[in-house]
Design a protein around this motif. Structure first.
Motif, PDB file in Angstrom:
ATOM      1  N   ALA A 331       0.800  -1.223   0.000  1.00 25.67           N
ATOM      2  CA  ALA A 331       0.000   0.000   0.000  1.00 25.67           C
ATOM      3  C   ALA A 331       0.835   1.276   0.000  1.00 25.67           C
ATOM      4  O   ALA A 331       0.316   2.357  -0.320  1.00 25.67           O
ATOM      5  N   LEU A 332       2.116   1.189   0.351  1.00 22.06           N
ATOM      6  CA  LEU A 332       2.910   2.406   0.550  1.00 22.06           C
ATOM      7  C   LEU A 332       3.075   3.281  -0.699  1.00 22.06           C
ATOM      8  O   LEU A 332       3.026   4.512  -0.590  1.00 22.06           O
ATOM      9  N   PRO A 333       3.300   2.714  -1.901  1.00 26.30           N
ATOM     10  CA  PRO A 333       3.431   3.609  -3.067  1.00 26.30           C
ATOM     11  C   PRO A 333       2.238   4.535  -3.243  1.00 26.30           C
ATOM     12  O   PRO A 333       2.412   5.747  -3.460  1.00 26.30           O
ATOM     13  N   ALA A 334       1.025   3.985  -3.162  1.00 21.18           N
ATOM     14  CA  ALA A 334      -0.171   4.826  -3.283  1.00 21.18           C
ATOM     15  C   ALA A 334      -0.317   5.745  -2.080  1.00 21.18           C
ATOM     16  O   ALA A 334      -0.814   6.874  -2.204  1.00 21.18           O
ATOM     17  N   TYR A 335       0.119   5.286  -0.908  1.00 14.71           N
ATOM     18  CA  TYR A 335       0.037   6.106   0.307  1.00 14.71           C
ATOM     19  C   TYR A 335       0.854   7.381   0.145  1.00 14.71           C
ATOM     20  O   TYR A 335       0.374   8.483   0.461  1.00 14.71           O
ATOM     21  N   PHE A 336       2.074   7.264  -0.352  1.00 12.46           N
ATOM     22  CA  PHE A 336       2.967   8.423  -0.428  1.00 12.46           C
ATOM     23  C   PHE A 336       2.600   9.383  -1.558  1.00 12.46           C
ATOM     24  O   PHE A 336       3.049  10.527  -1.570  1.00 12.46           O
ATOM     25  N   THR A 337       1.798   8.937  -2.507  1.00 17.53           N
ATOM     26  CA  THR A 337       1.368   9.824  -3.590  1.00 17.53           C
ATOM     27  C   THR A 337      -0.052  10.345  -3.366  1.00 17.53           C
ATOM     28  O   THR A 337      -0.612  10.991  -4.251  1.00 17.53           O
ATOM     29  N   ALA A 338      -0.620  10.051  -2.193  1.00 12.57           N
ATOM     30  CA  ALA A 338      -1.987  10.507  -1.901  1.00 12.57           C
ATOM     31  C   ALA A 338      -2.022  12.031  -1.779  1.00 12.57           C
ATOM     32  O   ALA A 338      -1.056  12.671  -1.363  1.00 12.57           O
ATOM     33  N   THR A 343      -5.919   8.553  -2.017  1.00  9.99           N
ATOM     34  CA  THR A 343      -5.047   8.028  -3.058  1.00  9.99           C
ATOM     35  C   THR A 343      -5.618   8.330  -4.443  1.00  9.99           C
ATOM     36  O   THR A 343      -6.759   8.779  -4.584  1.00  9.99           O
ATOM     37  N   SER A 344      -4.816   8.058  -5.470  1.00 12.23           N
ATOM     38  CA  SER A 344      -5.283   8.272  -6.847  1.00 12.23           C
ATOM     39  C   SER A 344      -6.446   7.358  -7.194  1.00 12.23           C
ATOM     40  O   SER A 344      -7.214   7.647  -8.111  1.00 12.23           O
ATOM     41  N   ALA A 345      -6.607   6.242  -6.452  1.00 12.84           N
ATOM     42  CA  ALA A 345      -7.732   5.343  -6.672  1.00 12.84           C
ATOM     43  C   ALA A 345      -8.981   5.798  -5.932  1.00 12.84           C
ATOM     44  O   ALA A 345     -10.035   5.149  -6.022  1.00 12.84           O
ATOM     45  N   GLY A 346      -8.864   6.898  -5.184  1.00 22.38           N
ATOM     46  CA  GLY A 346     -10.019   7.450  -4.486  1.00 22.38           C
ATOM     47  C   GLY A 346     -10.278   6.850  -3.124  1.00 22.38           C
ATOM     48  O   GLY A 346     -11.379   7.019  -2.577  1.00 22.38           O
ATOM     49  N   ILE A 349      -6.471   7.181   3.163  1.00 27.13           N
ATOM     50  CA  ILE A 349      -5.334   6.529   3.791  1.00 27.13           C
ATOM     51  C   ILE A 349      -5.470   6.566   5.309  1.00 27.13           C
ATOM     52  O   ILE A 349      -6.170   7.411   5.866  1.00 27.13           O
ATOM     53  N   GLY A 350      -4.790   5.635   5.962  1.00 28.70           N
ATOM     54  CA  GLY A 350      -4.748   5.615   7.408  1.00 28.70           C
ATOM     55  C   GLY A 350      -3.542   6.371   7.925  1.00 28.70           C
ATOM     56  O   GLY A 350      -2.893   7.124   7.193  1.00 28.70           O
ATOM     57  N   SER A 351      -3.231   6.157   9.182  1.00 29.16           N
ATOM     58  CA  SER A 351      -2.109   6.844   9.810  1.00 29.16           C
ATOM     59  C   SER A 351      -0.891   5.920   9.810  1.00 29.16           C
ATOM     60  O   SER A 351      -0.852   4.932  10.554  1.00 29.16           O
ATOM     61  N   LEU A 352       0.095   6.250   8.980  1.00 30.47           N
ATOM     62  CA  LEU A 352       1.301   5.425   8.903  1.00 30.47           C
ATOM     63  C   LEU A 352       2.106   5.507  10.189  1.00 30.47           C
ATOM     64  O   LEU A 352       2.640   4.493  10.669  1.00 30.47           O
ATOM     65  N   TRP A 353       2.193   6.702  10.778  1.00 26.87           N
ATOM     66  CA  TRP A 353       2.996   6.825  11.986  1.00 26.87           C
ATOM     67  C   TRP A 353       2.418   6.009  13.130  1.00 26.87           C
ATOM     68  O   TRP A 353       3.164   5.385  13.902  1.00 26.87           O
ATOM     69  N   TYR A 354       1.075   5.977  13.241  1.00 26.32           N
ATOM     70  CA  TYR A 354       0.478   5.221  14.336  1.00 26.32           C
ATOM     71  C   TYR A 354       0.600   3.720  14.074  1.00 26.32           C
ATOM     72  O   TYR A 354       0.872   2.941  15.006  1.00 26.32           O
ATOM     73  N   ALA A 355       0.417   3.304  12.834  1.00 29.39           N
ATOM     74  CA  ALA A 355       0.579   1.892  12.505  1.00 29.39           C
ATOM     75  C   ALA A 355       2.014   1.436  12.754  1.00 29.39           C
ATOM     76  O   ALA A 355       2.251   0.318  13.229  1.00 29.39           O
ATOM     77  N   THR A 356       2.989   2.297  12.450  1.00 29.21           N
ATOM     78  CA  THR A 356       4.390   1.965  12.704  1.00 29.21           C
ATOM     79  C   THR A 356       4.665   1.838  14.195  1.00 29.21           C
ATOM     80  O   THR A 356       5.369   0.928  14.651  1.00 29.21           O
TER      81      THR A 356
END
Length: 374
Positions: A331-338, A343-346, A349-356
């Protein structure tokens, strides 16, 4: 109005790529290789396989060790789902459309129940995760040293960190979609995930289930070792657990509405912080316990070796964490281009920092459990 597929439900379903019109009221089967994306059958295999593995482990604990807690918790998790999920899918059936409204919709997976609202993997998710958290905490010795209540608080933390890795990823990969128009329950949110869900569903519910099961199976263990004892204790625990959610959610619920989002955010954030503080303190205590309590044996004989952790506790939490990490990488490629959280797919996104942060804590719990029984 059709209570099984009202306009809001139809709109959310169409955003996920299917229609809720004319859905089978009982069960629908689909080709796992024809789902919306390739992550969905992987998720199903992880969770359904985990639930089967958890059942095998719980059965062995019951029949070989005489401990009914695991099996009772397994069935109590399913009973809890039967109580809590239908009102979320069909609030109109229960007269809750004005109180909560339409909250979210699952996407369609390989096996789907209840007018395509309930995927089989969600049925499996509750017993798989509850067993994962309970076994890790039990292996750490928290229940033995601190009792049922403190052990349940540790379970709340372990469930939080394992659940939110999944919860923060699901909307982006179209595993489900939240209704952004529902401000009563779905706001405030951390990225795309409602904070009420993070606190109440990911921690409070599992803590309440665990506490009730441990108390019910420990007060009269001789009476609960039979199948009937497991059954009625499972039903009671599953039916009573939602009451804890109502109590824990009352402070933030008293300030529903757009004008009180800051107050709600503060209250829920404090609740989550308490879960983290207590959980981390208990994990650190468990990490130190083998050293603290390990005294040299006065006799020439070596001290007794701690019992090895069960196969389930040694393997499934790590498999779960590794699989979710791999799905996050997808999921990260689409996450970073959101853009603006979409995302471009509509998809939101969630919270990457909290998931990490949760992934790091989950790794620490796994390592602590392994160290305890080394």
């Amino acid at each position: 109005m059709d209570q099984t597929c009202d306009p809001t439900a139809e709109r959310i379903a169409e955003g996920l790529g299917f229609s809720c019109r004319h859905a089978n009221p009982i069960v629908t089967f689909r080709n796992p290789f024809s789902l919306s994306n390739g992550t969905m059958p992987v998720l199903e295999l992880l969770i359904v396989g985990g639930a089967v593995f958890a059942f095998w482990h719980a059965w062995r604990r019951w029949r070989h060790d005489g401990d009914p807690a695991n099996l009772t918790l397994w069935f109590a998790s399913v009973a809890y789902l039967a109580v809590i999920e239908p009102p979320l899918y069909f609030p109109g059936w229960f007269g809750l459309d004005k109180q909560v409204g339409f909250i979210f919709s699952h996407n369609v997976f390989t096996v789907q129940f209840m007018y395509d609202r309930l995927p089989l993997y969600i049925v499996a998710f509750y017993p798989a995760l509850s067993q994962l958290a309970y076994e890790l905490v039990r292996t750490l010795g928290v229940f033995a040293r601190r009792g049922a209540l403190v052990g349940a608080l540790a379970v709340a933390f372990v469930c939080q960190v394992f659940y939110e890795i999944f919860d923060q990823l699901g909307p982006q990969l179209r595993w489900w979609a939240w209704n952004p128009g529902d401000t009563k329950v779905n706001k405030p949110a951390l990225a795309s995930v409602p904070m009420n869900s993070m606190f109440l569903f990911a921690s409070v519910s599992f803590a309440a289930l665990t506490y009730l099961v441990v108390r019910l199976t420990s007060t009269s263990p001789s009476a609960s070792t039979g199948g009937f004892g497991v059954a009625w204790r499972s039903v009671i625990a599953g039916a009573l657990a939602p009451l804890a959610m109502l109590i824990a959610g009352a402070p933030a619920g008293a300030f529903q509405g757009h004008g009180h989002l800051t107050i709600q955010t503060t209250i829920i954030s404090i609740g989550l912080a308490i879960v983290w503080i207590i959980g981390l303190a208990l994990i650190v205590d468990s990490w130190r316990a083998p050293r603290t309590h390990a005294a040299p044996a006065p006799a020439p004989a070596p001290p007794p070796t701690p019992a090895p952790a069960p196969l389930f506790a040694r393997t499934y939490p790590a498999i779960y964490l590794a699989t979710l990490a791999a799905l996050w990488l997808v999921a990260l490629p689409a996450y970073f281009t959101a853009t603006n959280g979409v995302t471009s797919a509509g998809t939101p996104i969630g919270s990457l920092w909290y998931a990490t942060l949760c992934a790091a804590a989950a790794t620490g719990v796994i390592l602590a459990a392994r160290r305890t029984t080394r």
